[in-house]
Design a protein around this motif. Structure first.
Motif, PDB file in Angstrom:
ATOM      1  N   UNK A   1       6.294  19.305  -3.640  1.00 42.44           N
ATOM      2  CA  UNK A   1       6.287  18.233  -4.872  1.00 42.44           C
ATOM      3  C   UNK A   1       4.976  17.504  -5.060  1.00 42.44           C
ATOM      4  N   UNK A   2       4.418  17.696  -4.110  1.00 47.57           N
ATOM      5  CA  UNK A   2       2.552  16.718  -4.515  1.00 47.57           C
ATOM      6  C   UNK A   2       1.948  18.206  -4.280  1.00 47.57           C
ATOM      7  N   UNK A   3       1.500  19.293  -4.816  1.00 45.06           N
ATOM      8  CA  UNK A   3       0.129  20.118  -4.487  1.00 45.06           C
ATOM      9  C   UNK A   3      -1.413  19.754  -4.738  1.00 45.06           C
ATOM     10  N   UNK A   4      -2.341  20.010  -3.385  1.00 52.43           N
ATOM     11  CA  UNK A   4      -3.252  19.543  -3.297  1.00 52.43           C
ATOM     12  C   UNK A   4      -3.593  18.592  -4.310  1.00 52.43           C
ATOM     13  N   UNK A   5      -2.675  17.309  -3.612  1.00 49.20           N
ATOM     14  CA  UNK A   5      -2.703  15.588  -4.081  1.00 49.20           C
ATOM     15  C   UNK A   5      -2.633  15.382  -5.919  1.00 49.20           C
ATOM     16  N   UNK A   6      -1.532  16.915  -6.421  1.00 51.02           N
ATOM     17  CA  UNK A   6      -1.320  16.770  -7.934  1.00 51.02           C
ATOM     18  C   UNK A   6       0.734  16.517  -8.052  1.00 51.02           C
ATOM     19  N   UNK A   7       0.604  15.229  -7.912  1.00 50.77           N
ATOM     20  CA  UNK A   7       2.003  15.528  -8.549  1.00 50.77           C
ATOM     21  C   UNK A   7       2.881  16.541  -9.018  1.00 50.77           C
ATOM     22  N   UNK A   8       3.948  17.677  -8.538  1.00 49.96           N
ATOM     23  CA  UNK A   8       4.087  18.718  -9.495  1.00 49.96           C
ATOM     24  C   UNK A   8       6.383  18.389  -9.509  1.00 49.96           C
ATOM     25  N   UNK A   9       6.357  17.100  -8.642  1.00 44.89           N
ATOM     26  CA  UNK A   9       8.154  17.187  -9.018  1.00 44.89           C
ATOM     27  C   UNK A   9       8.070  15.636  -9.401  1.00 44.89           C
ATOM     28  N   UNK A  10       8.353  15.121 -10.254  1.00 50.23           N
ATOM     29  CA  UNK A  10       8.087  13.022 -10.516  1.00 50.23           C
ATOM     30  C   UNK A  10       9.399  12.711  -9.829  1.00 50.23           C
ATOM     31  N   UNK A  11      10.771  13.272 -10.371  1.00 49.19           N
ATOM     32  CA  UNK A  11      11.993  13.092  -9.729  1.00 49.19           C
ATOM     33  C   UNK A  11      11.611  13.013  -8.144  1.00 49.19           C
TER      34      UNK A  11
ATOM     35  N   UNK B   1       0.520  -1.732   0.102  1.00 50.07           N
ATOM     36  CA  UNK B   1      -0.034   0.168   0.128  1.00 50.07           C
ATOM     37  C   UNK B   1       0.641   1.308  -0.468  1.00 50.07           C
ATOM     38  N   UNK B   2       0.852   1.641  -1.104  1.00 48.75           N
ATOM     39  CA  UNK B   2       1.581   3.520  -1.389  1.00 48.75           C
ATOM     40  C   UNK B   2       0.553   4.366  -0.951  1.00 48.75           C
ATOM     41  N   UNK B   3       0.799   5.254  -0.454  1.00 47.94           N
ATOM     42  CA  UNK B   3      -0.119   6.706  -0.166  1.00 47.94           C
ATOM     43  C   UNK B   3       1.081   7.989   0.100  1.00 47.94           C
ATOM     44  N   UNK B   4       1.052   8.322  -1.464  1.00 49.53           N
ATOM     45  CA  UNK B   4       1.291  10.473  -1.965  1.00 49.53           C
ATOM     46  C   UNK B   4       0.587  10.933  -1.513  1.00 49.53           C
ATOM     47  N   UNK B   5       0.901  11.332  -0.385  1.00 47.68           N
ATOM     48  CA  UNK B   5       0.066  12.842   0.661  1.00 47.68           C
ATOM     49  C   UNK B   5       0.944  13.753   0.218  1.00 47.68           C
ATOM     50  N   UNK B   6       0.408  14.950   0.559  1.00 51.72           N
ATOM     51  CA  UNK B   6       0.962  15.671   0.492  1.00 51.72           C
ATOM     52  C   UNK B   6       2.392  16.508   0.853  1.00 51.72           C
ATOM     53  N   UNK B   7       2.592  15.624   2.277  1.00 52.67           N
ATOM     54  CA  UNK B   7       3.897  15.898   2.472  1.00 52.67           C
ATOM     55  C   UNK B   7       5.176  15.003   2.908  1.00 52.67           C
ATOM     56  N   UNK B   8       4.458  13.288   2.773  1.00 51.62           N
ATOM     57  CA  UNK B   8       5.424  12.003   2.984  1.00 51.62           C
ATOM     58  C   UNK B   8       4.739  11.115   1.952  1.00 51.62           C
ATOM     59  N   UNK B   9       5.734  10.276   1.420  1.00 57.40           N
ATOM     60  CA  UNK B   9       5.272   8.741   1.123  1.00 57.40           C
ATOM     61  C   UNK B   9       4.806   7.503   2.187  1.00 57.40           C
ATOM     62  N   UNK B  10       4.584   7.098   2.236  1.00 59.81           N
ATOM     63  CA  UNK B  10       3.468   6.054   3.133  1.00 59.81           C
ATOM     64  C   UNK B  10       3.118   4.400   2.918  1.00 59.81           C
TER      65      UNK B  10
END
Length: 357
Positions: free
Chosen positions: A47-57, A13-22
């Motif tokens: 890197x993630x702004x309002x649930x959208x990935x802005x910085x893929x790297x 389970x990989x949760x990409x939130x606005x401040x962390x990856x869990x």
């Protein structure tokens, strides 16, 4: 990439939130879950702004680190897109149709339901079961999301060395994890009106369940980042130092009264406002239970304060209460992070479900 996807082997389970990856890995034996590994890794700012990935790297590098720290051997993951990015619609179709025939018909008719050009959309469907109104029909959940949202997640996972096997919807993952909490709400949990309030770093999401079905969702910009920024400002710390201090303690004596209490009162105000929006736009004027999720829910005494002020039974979400833990999992750390791991938990559970939310 399908939005619901097909399960295969053990999924992280990989949760990409606005401040962390869990990241969370579960196993299952005799209907009992066990936490095999978990890890949380901070993301670079914005890197993630309002649930959208802005910085893929930046997200890809964080995924690489979180996978390494978890020491998991699995390289397949379930990830999720935010509910606000997804259009869902329940339609009825002939129960005799095969999945392929359904897919063909939905593809032909999708422009009736989806307000975007179809070449910009990732589209998927899931059969929910026989229709209550007509036993010759089945209810089919149609989900569509801008292809870019899915592709950005795929690209970040690829960079992190993980293959995305399933792209789910956050609200569905949250509902799946909530099923693990029902025992904590009493014997009649399925009959209750439950408000799940997920307070993340920048976004607070209210999901209301009635008779075990999601009937209302609303997002608003508010979250734990505001507390971090206030710690940063008041005590002249960097954002990273403020975030660590918030989690680990060690702040000056005036912190509890001068900084934490006003923030807890602001959370209470947001919870009250969210519920009022729900009451004003539905037939309901009360909820039976409040479940607090998200990293901010871990703040000491927050659940008790909300329960005391609103008079509604309130629990802080911990989906791991009845799970066993692998030796490498730190029980105290997991307990502290538990409210923030609801979506990751719901995603990890996709390894053992048929995909239905």
């Amino acid at each position: 990439m399908a939005l619901f996807g097909k399960k295969s082997n053990i999924l992280l389970g990989l949760d990409i939130s606005s401040t962390s990856v869990k990241l969370l890995e579960l196993s299952q034996a005799n209907d009992k879950y066990r936490v095999e590994s978990y890890s949380v890794e901070p993301l670079p700012p914005n890197a993630v702004v309002e649930k959208n990935i802005a910085d893929v790297e930046g997200v890809g590098e964080a995924i690489k680190r979180v996978l390494s720290r978890s020491k998991s051997n699995s390289k397949l993951a379930a990830v999720a897109v935010a509910g606000s990015a997804v259009i869902t619609k329940t339609i009825e179709m002939d129960a005799e149709m095969s999945d392929d025939d359904m897919e063909n018909q939905i593809t032909v008719e999708a422009d009736q339901y989806i307000p975007y050009p179809l070449d910009e959309v990732a589209l998927d469907f899931e059969v929910l079961g026989l229709s209550d109104r007509n036993p010759e029909q089945v209810e089919v959940l149609l989900a569509a999301c801008r292809r870019e949202n899915v592709e950005m997640r795929e690209a970040a996972l690829d960079m992190g060395g993980i293959k995305p096997a399933v792209v789910d919807i956050e609200a569905h993952a949250m509902k799946r994890a909530f099923d693990l909490l029902k025992a904590q709400l009493g014997d009649n949990a399925d009959d209750l009106i439950v408000a799940i309030i997920d307070i993340g770093a920048t976004m607070t999401t209210l999901s209301v369940l009635a008779e075990d079905k999601a009937i209302y969702t609303r997002e608003q910009l508010f979250g734990g980042k505001q507390l971090t920024e206030e710690i940063q400002r008041r005590y002249s710390l960097s954002f990273e130092e403020a975030g660590l201090a918030k989690k680990q303690g060690g702040l000056p004596e005036d912190y509890d009264e001068e900084v934490l209490l006003p923030f807890k009162e602001a959370v209470l105000q947001q919870v009250t406002r969210s519920l009022q929006f729900f009451f004003s736009s539905s037939q309901y004027d009360d909820v039976d239970y409040i479940v607090l999720a998200g990293g901010t829910a871990s703040i000491d005494g927050l659940g008790e304060m909300i329960e005391a002020k609103l008079g509604t039974p309130t629990i802080v979400a911990n989906p791991f209460v009845n799970m066993s833990l692998a030796p490498k999992v730190d029980a105290d750390a997991l307990s502290n992070d538990a409210p923030a791991l609801m979506i990751a938990c719901g995603l990890a559970m996709r390894s053992f479900s048929d995909g239905k939310y």
